[in-house]
Design a protein around this motif. Structure first.
Motif, PDB file in Angstrom:
ATOM      1  N   UNK A   1      21.506  26.281  41.563  1.00  0.00           N
ATOM      2  CA  UNK A   1      20.313  25.793  42.318  1.00  0.00           C
ATOM      3  C   UNK A   1      19.802  26.699  42.993  1.00  0.00           C
ATOM      4  N   UNK A   2      20.158  27.777  43.264  1.00  0.00           N
ATOM      5  CA  UNK A   2      19.995  28.926  44.134  1.00  0.00           C
ATOM      6  C   UNK A   2      20.229  28.760  45.617  1.00  0.00           C
ATOM      7  N   UNK A   3      21.081  27.679  45.981  1.00  0.00           N
ATOM      8  CA  UNK A   3      21.479  27.564  47.370  1.00  0.00           C
ATOM      9  C   UNK A   3      22.409  28.452  47.821  1.00  0.00           C
ATOM     10  N   UNK A   4      23.237  29.253  47.150  1.00  0.00           N
ATOM     11  CA  UNK A   4      24.173  30.366  47.392  1.00  0.00           C
ATOM     12  C   UNK A   4      23.975  31.398  46.596  1.00  0.00           C
ATOM     13  N   UNK A   5      24.421  32.619  47.047  1.00  0.00           N
ATOM     14  CA  UNK A   5      24.554  33.893  46.190  1.00  0.00           C
ATOM     15  C   UNK A   5      25.786  34.087  45.516  1.00  0.00           C
ATOM     16  N   UNK A   6      26.730  33.354  46.175  1.00  0.00           N
ATOM     17  CA  UNK A   6      28.446  33.423  45.852  1.00  0.00           C
ATOM     18  C   UNK A   6      28.616  33.059  44.372  1.00  0.00           C
ATOM     19  N   UNK A   7      28.949  33.842  43.717  1.00  0.00           N
ATOM     20  CA  UNK A   7      29.330  33.429  42.191  1.00  0.00           C
ATOM     21  C   UNK A   7      30.786  32.778  42.463  1.00  0.00           C
ATOM     22  N   UNK A   8      30.604  31.522  41.870  1.00  0.00           N
ATOM     23  CA  UNK A   8      31.935  30.777  41.780  1.00  0.00           C
ATOM     24  C   UNK A   8      33.016  31.263  40.951  1.00  0.00           C
ATOM     25  N   UNK A   9      34.011  30.996  41.316  1.00  0.00           N
ATOM     26  CA  UNK A   9      35.323  31.215  40.648  1.00  0.00           C
ATOM     27  C   UNK A   9      35.700  30.463  39.683  1.00  0.00           C
ATOM     28  N   UNK A  10      35.435  28.815  40.009  1.00  0.00           N
ATOM     29  CA  UNK A  10      35.543  27.875  39.132  1.00  0.00           C
ATOM     30  C   UNK A  10      34.722  26.971  39.149  1.00  0.00           C
ATOM     31  N   UNK A  11      34.507  26.369  37.846  1.00  0.00           N
ATOM     32  CA  UNK A  11      33.387  25.356  37.631  1.00  0.00           C
ATOM     33  C   UNK A  11      33.951  24.130  37.804  1.00  0.00           C
TER      34      UNK A  11
ATOM     35  N   UNK B   1      30.853  15.802  27.807  1.00  0.00           N
ATOM     36  CA  UNK B   1      30.455  14.971  26.628  1.00  0.00           C
ATOM     37  C   UNK B   1      31.559  14.390  25.965  1.00  0.00           C
ATOM     38  N   UNK B   2      31.712  13.148  25.263  1.00  0.00           N
ATOM     39  CA  UNK B   2      32.505  12.556  24.824  1.00  0.00           C
ATOM     40  C   UNK B   2      31.793  11.827  23.601  1.00  0.00           C
ATOM     41  N   UNK B   3      32.049  12.392  22.365  1.00  0.00           N
ATOM     42  CA  UNK B   3      31.249  11.526  21.077  1.00  0.00           C
ATOM     43  C   UNK B   3      29.912  11.328  21.570  1.00  0.00           C
ATOM     44  N   UNK B   4      29.344  12.317  21.682  1.00  0.00           N
ATOM     45  CA  UNK B   4      27.838  12.355  21.750  1.00  0.00           C
ATOM     46  C   UNK B   4      27.351  11.440  23.049  1.00  0.00           C
ATOM     47  N   UNK B   5      28.032  11.333  24.138  1.00  0.00           N
ATOM     48  CA  UNK B   5      27.981  10.362  25.339  1.00  0.00           C
ATOM     49  C   UNK B   5      28.144  11.318  26.397  1.00  0.00           C
ATOM     50  N   UNK B   6      27.208  11.358  27.385  1.00  0.00           N
ATOM     51  CA  UNK B   6      27.357  12.304  28.489  1.00  0.00           C
ATOM     52  C   UNK B   6      28.382  11.492  29.418  1.00  0.00           C
ATOM     53  N   UNK B   7      29.304  12.184  29.901  1.00  0.00           N
ATOM     54  CA  UNK B   7      30.403  11.722  30.843  1.00  0.00           C
ATOM     55  C   UNK B   7      30.518  12.473  32.000  1.00  0.00           C
ATOM     56  N   UNK B   8      29.942  13.548  32.264  1.00  0.00           N
ATOM     57  CA  UNK B   8      30.333  14.474  33.239  1.00  0.00           C
ATOM     58  C   UNK B   8      28.911  15.385  33.621  1.00  0.00           C
ATOM     59  N   UNK B   9      29.156  16.070  34.662  1.00  0.00           N
ATOM     60  CA  UNK B   9      28.144  17.072  35.054  1.00  0.00           C
ATOM     61  C   UNK B   9      28.784  18.068  36.103  1.00  0.00           C
ATOM     62  N   UNK B  10      28.221  19.286  36.240  1.00  0.00           N
ATOM     63  CA  UNK B  10      28.513  20.400  36.868  1.00  0.00           C
ATOM     64  C   UNK B  10      28.326  20.071  38.564  1.00  0.00           C
ATOM     65  N   UNK B  11      29.185  20.335  39.252  1.00  0.00           N
ATOM     66  CA  UNK B  11      29.010  20.037  40.831  1.00  0.00           C
ATOM     67  C   UNK B  11      29.692  21.334  41.562  1.00  0.00           C
ATOM     68  N   UNK B  12      29.931  20.975  42.711  1.00  0.00           N
ATOM     69  CA  UNK B  12      30.455  21.911  43.561  1.00  0.00           C
ATOM     70  C   UNK B  12      29.898  23.378  43.617  1.00  0.00           C
TER      71      UNK B  12
END
Length: 246
Positions: free
Chosen positions: A98-108, A80-91
């Protein structure tokens, strides 16, 4: 009001745990040097903790000393930047959510419209950003996330492609026809041909929707590897998807 006083007031009004950069200070555009100096000279007095060059947070004192920001606060800074959405979690973090893997990520990993590549680490949370395939808005995040998963569907750790495809087909049925049309357009304009082919295959197979637009956007002489294509004649016939790498 001088710059130092203005900077101090703005930081005083921030919630503890809030991340900010020099650019988030109102007067930075006109007085960048003065803002940098004001923060540098008064960081201890203001209770600031430096994460990396130009990135800070206002600390909160808990029972055992200064408390780091919550993970959601860190992620929110990059999305977010100044109350505006500019990004999202991926990878990997998205695959796990989303429950597609049980592997806990080391990085967001975060895809952003800012086209900036950044890295930060705070209290064990590692965050990295990369340019999004398409401009991010509050309303298209799930569409972009869905397309990102399709783009990497054979590379999701500890996951079976068949199971991932089935889970995505269930999720796709929750989307409105308007969202699916938007997904088709974004895929055609911004994503690789293989992603478009897999999307077309899933829409036809699980939604009984044949997308002429997706089909016409593909190179008719190209072939695209997809490990789940072996089960479906339509995958090969209509979408040039093959299951044996050459």
């Amino acid at each position: 009001m001088n710059v130092t006083k203005s900077v101090n007031q703005q930081i005083d009004q921030m919630k503890p745990g809030k991340l900010f950069s020099y650019q988030d200070i109102f007067s930075y555009a006109e007085h960048s040097d003065a803002v940098v100096k004001a923060i540098s000279r008064n960081s201890k007095k203001l209770g600031l903790v430096k994460i990396k060059k130009g990135l800070f947070y206002k600390s909160e004192i808990g029972r055992f000393g200064p408390m780091a920001p919550k993970d959601n606060d860190v992620i929110n800074y990059f999305t977010s930047r100044k109350n505006r959405t500019v990004g999202y979690v991926t990878g990997p973090a998205l695959y796990y959510r989303w429950g597609l893997t049980t592997q806990i990520p080391a990085e967001v990993n975060i895809a952003t419209s800012t086209n900036k590549r950044e890295k930060a680490e705070l209290s064990g949370l590692r965050v990295s950003t990369s340019p999004a395939q398409h401009k991010v808005t509050k309303n298209n995040i799930e569409i972009l996330q869905f397309l990102d998963v399709l783009k990497n569907i054979d590379r999701i750790p500890d996951a079976d492609t068949k199971e991932v495809t089935n889970k995505l087909s269930i999720k796709l049925k929750e989307y409105s026809s308007k969202s699916i049309k938007e997904m088709e357009k974004i895929a055609i304009d911004n994503y690789p041909e293989r992603t478009k082919a897999i999307l077309g295959f899933i829409l036809e197979t699980y939604m009984n929707h044949f997308s002429d637009k997706l089909r016409d956007s593909l190179n008719p002489t190209s072939k695209y590897y997809f490990s789940y294509a072996y089960k479906w004649e339509k995958a090969q016939k209509h979408w040039h998807l093959i299951y044996n790498k050459k």
